[in-house]
Design an enzyme around this catalytic site. Structure first.
Site, PDB file in Angstrom:
ATOM      1  N   PHE A 134      -7.591 -11.149 -31.965  1.00 14.09           N
ATOM      2  CA  PHE A 134      -8.365 -11.378 -30.746  1.00 14.09           C
ATOM      3  C   PHE A 134      -7.973 -10.308 -29.719  1.00 14.09           C
ATOM      4  O   PHE A 134      -6.778 -10.071 -29.505  1.00 14.09           O
ATOM      5  CB  PHE A 134      -8.053 -12.785 -30.220  1.00 14.09           C
ATOM      6  N   TYR A 229      -8.670 -25.087 -24.259  1.00 12.39           N
ATOM      7  CA  TYR A 229     -10.066 -25.386 -23.894  1.00 12.39           C
ATOM      8  C   TYR A 229     -11.018 -25.278 -25.074  1.00 12.39           C
ATOM      9  O   TYR A 229     -12.209 -25.463 -24.920  1.00 12.39           O
ATOM     10  CB  TYR A 229     -10.536 -24.486 -22.741  1.00 12.39           C
ATOM     11  N   ARG A 378     -21.856 -17.557 -35.022  1.00 10.28           N
ATOM     12  CA  ARG A 378     -20.738 -18.477 -35.306  1.00 10.28           C
ATOM     13  C   ARG A 378     -21.150 -19.913 -35.012  1.00 10.28           C
ATOM     14  O   ARG A 378     -21.822 -20.194 -34.013  1.00 10.28           O
ATOM     15  CB  ARG A 378     -19.546 -18.168 -34.397  1.00 10.28           C
TER      16      ARG A 378
HETATM   17  C1  LIG Z   1      -9.592 -17.924 -26.887  1.00 11.77           C
HETATM   18  C2  LIG Z   1      -8.412 -17.108 -27.278  1.00 11.77           C
HETATM   19  C3  LIG Z   1      -7.529 -16.610 -26.311  1.00 11.77           C
HETATM   20  C4  LIG Z   1      -7.812 -16.834 -24.856  1.00 11.77           C
HETATM   21  O1  LIG Z   1      -6.840 -16.345 -24.005  1.00 11.77           O
HETATM   22  P1  LIG Z   1      -6.930 -16.647 -22.454  1.00 11.77           P
HETATM   23  O2  LIG Z   1      -5.732 -16.064 -21.891  1.00 11.77           O
HETATM   24  O3  LIG Z   1      -7.046 -18.128 -22.295  1.00 11.77           O
HETATM   25  O4  LIG Z   1      -8.177 -16.022 -21.929  1.00 11.77           O
HETATM   26  C5  LIG Z   1      -6.416 -15.909 -26.735  1.00 11.77           C
HETATM   27  N1  LIG Z   1      -6.202 -15.684 -28.049  1.00 11.77           N
HETATM   28  C6  LIG Z   1      -7.049 -16.136 -29.001  1.00 11.77           C
HETATM   29  C7  LIG Z   1      -6.769 -15.884 -30.435  1.00 11.77           C
HETATM   30  C8  LIG Z   1      -8.179 -16.848 -28.638  1.00 11.77           C
HETATM   31  O5  LIG Z   1      -9.024 -17.273 -29.581  1.00 11.77           O
END
Ligand SMILES: *Cc1c(COP(=O)(O)O)cnc(C)c1O
Length: 419
Positions: A134, A229, A378
């Site tokens: 990510f 979330y 997705r």
């Molecule tokens: C959704 C997600 C995040 C989100 O990070 P935030 O700091 O809450 O914006 C981070 N890593 C992965 C793998 C995710 O899927």
């Protein structure tokens, strides 16, 4: 627990109704707000609203804040919320209640743990992660690399992790379930290999917690973060969580040394003395309203059996794939997720060259999934509030939108900021 799917030839609307009637999780749908007529398949991006969350947030705002004012830090136990909620997340991760705390965002927690991990391995400088991780994970690791000067981020292609593991690696940072393909890592095997070369392991569980049972303790995981979330339904931007293995808690120096991580914050001492336990991974004052929504959701999670959640997630996703592939051939859409459900998280992705427009056309028809660049559509399966009837409607609508090319309209190509 098994969800008996019918033979592929017998799939019809009636068999969805039978599956929903026999579903032991069906009662939980009532605990969520879902707009009439919407099939929601985007719980891996933003989980649905638990009905109890509205009441909890209203109570925190109107009563605890409005009437209790500053007294509520003690009387309403606001000050204990990060630990109390951490303890409620712990069973979802397969760890002890004292080893998880809720704080900040996943990105900020990644920063704290990466810096701390590098400090714990002073003779090593490499952070290894995968190029398909990510993006925020990669961006944070790059930031740490720049800040430290001596640190080095190695991005490896998926499947090439083993080749990068040597005595220079301080920490292996991986997302357990890939946000695009849904491919799941073997947590036990990867953790063991990283440990064999002397590295620490930091797992991002954003697409895992609440989707299926985890066993971080059984896998000897060192560190983990994740957001609340998605499958955990904590609400947009809900606070994230941090896990640190108990034997490392007293040793790790996290860099955002702020007062909530102090051993005695209300001494207001000039000198920083970190808490000896998981509280040291806190930084500033927690967001109490955000925590209230998350706690309402976690109170549902403490009542459900994650192995049943997993069984239903597999059944829902297999069912979706069957319906789509029975009617569309591989020139129309291609499964971009592992075919073996054991290797997937709780969403699936298909490739379609006009994926963005396909998703927009589905949303107009009240079927909500999402699009990821360059060509992935997705669909997520959140077993607490999704029915087999939802899957039937979503999958048959996807088939129709593609067969009739109804995605091929200028209004479906207009890009929004958030996909
Ligand atoms: C959704 C997600 C995040 C989100 O990070 P935030 O700091 O809450 O914006 C981070 N890593 C992965 C793998 C995710 O899927």
């Amino acid at each position: 627990m098994s969800y008996e799917l019918p033979q592929a030839g017998e799939i019809d609307r009636a068999c969805c109704a039978a599956l929903d009637t026999a579903d032991p999780l069906a009662m939980w749908r009532e605990a969520f707000v879902l707009p009439e007529g919407v099939a929601y398949l985007d719980g891996m991006s933003l989980g649905a609203l638990p009905k109890a969350a509205s009441q909890c947030v209203a109570n925190v705002v109107d009563q605890q804040w409005g009437q209790g004012l500053v007294r509520s830090w003690n009387t309403a136990h606001w000050i204990d919320a990060p630990r109390r909620l951490g303890a409620k997340i712990a069973p979802l991760l397969g760890v002890h209640s004292d080893d998880v705390v809720v704080a900040d965002s996943t990105s900020v927690n990644l920063f704290k743990l990466l810096v701390a991990a590098l400090q714990l391995r002073p003779d090593r400088q490499v952070i290894v992660t995968e190029s398909n991780n990510f993006p925020t994970d990669i961006y944070v690791a790059r930031g740490v690399e720049r800040l430290r000067g001596d640190a080095e981020l190695k991005l490896v292609s998926p499947g090439k992790l083993d080749e990068s593991l040597d005595s220079s690696v301080a920490v292996v940072l991986l997302t357990h379930v890939d946000f695009k393909s849904s491919q799941m890592h073997d947590m036990a095997a990867v953790t063991r290999r990283a440990h064999d070369c002397g590295a620490l392991v930091l797992w991002d569980l954003s697409h895992s917690a609440g989707a299926f049972p985890l066993d971080l303790r059984g896998c000897s995981v060192d560190l983990a973060v994740g957001c609340s979330y998605k499958y955990l339904n904590g609400g947009p931007g809900a606070p994230a969580y941090v896990f640190v293995a108990p034997q490392l808690q007293g040793e790790l120096d996290q860099p955002i040394t702020a007062w909530m991580g102090h051993a005695n914050p209300f001494d207001f001492s000039v000198d920083y003395a970190p808490a000896k336990d998981i509280s040291r991974f806190l930084s500033g004052t927690p967001s109490i309203v955000g925590l209230a929504a998350l706690e309402a959701s976690l109170d549902i999670w403490t009542q459900v059996d994650l192995s049943v959640v997993r069984a239903k997630s597999v059944a829902l996703s297999e069912f979706f794939i069957w319906i789509v592939e029975r009617q569309l051939d591989s020139t129309a859409v291609q499964l971009a997720s592992p075919r073996d459900a054991k290797q997937r998280g709780s969403h699936i992705a298909f490739q379609h060259p006009q994926g963005f427009a396909v998703i927009q056309a589905l949303i107009e028809r009240n079927v909500i999934g999402d699009f990821r660049e360059p060509d992935l559509i997705r669909f997520g399966f959140a077993p607490l509030y999704m029915s087999f009837a939802d899957v039937w409607r979503a999958a048959t609508m996807l088939v129709e939108v593609i067969e009739t090319r109804s995605w091929d309209q200028p209004r479906f190509r207009r890009r929004t900021t958030v996909t």
